[in-house]
Design an enzyme around this catalytic site. Structure first.
Site, short mmCIF file in Angstrom:
data_model
loop_
_atom_site.label_atom_id
_atom_site.label_comp_id
_atom_site.label_asym_id
_atom_site.label_seq_id
_atom_site.Cartn_x
_atom_site.Cartn_y
_atom_site.Cartn_z
N CYS A 47 0.87 -1.18 0.00
CA CYS A 47 0.00 0.00 0.00
C CYS A 47 0.90 1.23 0.00
CB CYS A 47 -0.91 -0.01 1.22
SG CYS A 47 -1.98 1.45 1.34
N GLY A 48 0.80 2.04 -1.04
CA GLY A 48 1.68 3.20 -1.17
C GLY A 48 1.36 4.30 -0.19
N HIS B 245 -9.15 -3.31 -7.72
CA HIS B 245 -9.04 -1.88 -7.95
C HIS B 245 -9.31 -1.57 -9.43
CE1 HIS B 245 -6.44 -2.78 -4.49
NE2 HIS B 245 -6.62 -1.53 -4.09
N ASP C 187 -10.54 5.42 -3.11
CA ASP C 187 -9.32 5.90 -2.47
C ASP C 187 -9.37 7.42 -2.43
OD1 ASP C 187 -6.72 6.37 -1.54
OD2 ASP C 187 -5.91 4.69 -2.70
N CYS D 62 -3.25 7.25 -4.45
CA CYS D 62 -2.97 5.81 -4.51
C CYS D 62 -1.56 5.52 -5.01
CB CYS D 62 -3.99 5.09 -5.37
SG CYS D 62 -3.89 3.28 -5.24
N GLY D 63 -0.67 5.16 -4.08
CA GLY D 63 0.73 4.94 -4.45
C GLY D 63 0.94 3.74 -5.35
N THR D 64 0.32 2.60 -5.02
CA THR D 64 0.49 1.42 -5.87
C THR D 64 -0.26 1.60 -7.19
OG1 THR D 64 -1.27 0.30 -4.64
CG2 THR D 64 0.98 -0.17 -3.99
#
Length: 333
Positions: A91-92, A225, A250, A254-256
């Site tokens: 999770c980013g 997602h 989110d 959202c990092g990922t």
């Protein structure tokens, strides 16, 4: 006051998205690697996850991270990521939150102007570089796990939507990327319910017909997602609405998901290495991403992304379970 479970945590938010960082009350979860611990937790500790992130202690878009001793000698901490959809491999926004909390609480040796923290995650080692001023975490740049494209320009048949073009990429989780125009919806939060419903239907169709499977991380075999790309997005600035199973958006960029999006753009030849890429969330917050080098995952061409964002501590608390509580594992509504 009585309790049969007491969990300590520091709450934060990363560009609008919460991360409840669990610092005590859990103990060491069995497993030789963090992914083994994740798989053990999925099977045996799901009520701990729901206790922390669902109502009445959490909410429908709650997210968190459970700190653990690292399983590797080259990392400072291990992390298990939790949210209402389950235990995530990576999770980013959560990593940015964890790194900020570790600095703000002094749980790592803090150095200025930069504190480097190596995190052992189920998806692999993630390096967080925290910009520190007067002991405060100003921003965090994470070097994420290798990211790659699973498929480009595929089509899935979705009940009620027809044939939907999409691409699928991995950035720590799998993301289906869909142009909002392709499903006839605007980039408008007043239509959030319609966008979310479309996202859940697309996830279900992808998982029913062509689910992804990570070549080297056990148990990463679904798409939860959908990154709906707003009109006008390109390889410099992309705006999106991130729909997530079982039914929320989110709040962060959202990092990922940013990593997956950059991998897609790189695969198309639209995003070069060492080039800034700005990804904007549904609420207008932003991450800045860069691709720093090429690599491969089980023979698949991949890239290593970095993501820069900010997090803020919002609270500290102990989460308790009274023995007479009728909802010992929480609930979803």
């Amino acid at each position: 006051m009585r309790s049969i479970r007491t969990v300590s945590a520091v709450d934060s938010h990363t560009e609008g998205m919460p991360t409840r960082v669990v610092t005590g009350g859990v103990g060491v979860i069995p497993g030789e690697t963090m992914n083994e611990r994740r798989l053990h937790a999925i099977e045996h500790l799901d009520e701990l996850r729901t206790f922390l992130v669902t109502e009445p202690r959490g909410h429908a878009a709650m997210s968190g991270a459970i700190l653990q001793p690292s399983t590797r000698p080259d990392c400072d901490w291990g992390v298990l990521f939790i949210e209402v959809s389950g235990f995530l491999p990576m999770c980013g926004h959560g990593t940015i939150g964890v790194a900020s909390v570790l600095v703000e609480t002094g749980m790592v040796e803090v150095r200025e102007p930069e504190t480097v923290i190596r995190l052992d995650t189920p998806a692999g080692v993630v390096v967080a570089r925290v910009a520190v001023s007067d002991g405060h975490a100003e921003s965090v740049t994470i070097e994420n796990v290798p990211s790659f494209v699973d498929r480009l320009d595929a089509v899935v048949t979705v009940p009620g939507l027809g044939d939907v073009p999409y691409s699928l990429a991995f950035g720590g989780n799998y993301y289906a990327m869909v142009e909002l125009d392709a499903v006839g919806l605007p980039f408008d939060r007043s239509r959030a319910d319609d966008v979310l419903r479309a996202g859940l239907d697309i996830m279900a169709a992808v998982n029913a017909t062509a689910p992804p499977r990570h070549p080297s991380i056990d148990g990463v075999n679904h798409c939860h997602h959908v990154e709906f790309i707003a009109p006008g997005s390109d390889a410099r600035l992309s705006r999106h609405a991130m729909a997530i199973h079982p039914g929320w958006f989110d709040r962060s960029p959202c990092g990922t998901g940013t990593s997956a999006r950059m991998a897609e753009l790189w695969q198309r030849g639209e995003l070069a290495l060492d080039t800034d890429f700005v990804n904007e969330s549904f609420i207008g917050s932003r991450f800045v991403g860069r691709l720093v080098r090429e690599t491969e995952v089980a023979g698949v061409p991949a890239v290593v992304p970095t993501i820069t964002g900010r997090a803020w501590v919002t609270g500290m608390g102990q989460y308790l379970l009274d023995p007479t509580d009728p909802f010992p594992a929480g609930f979803s509504f």
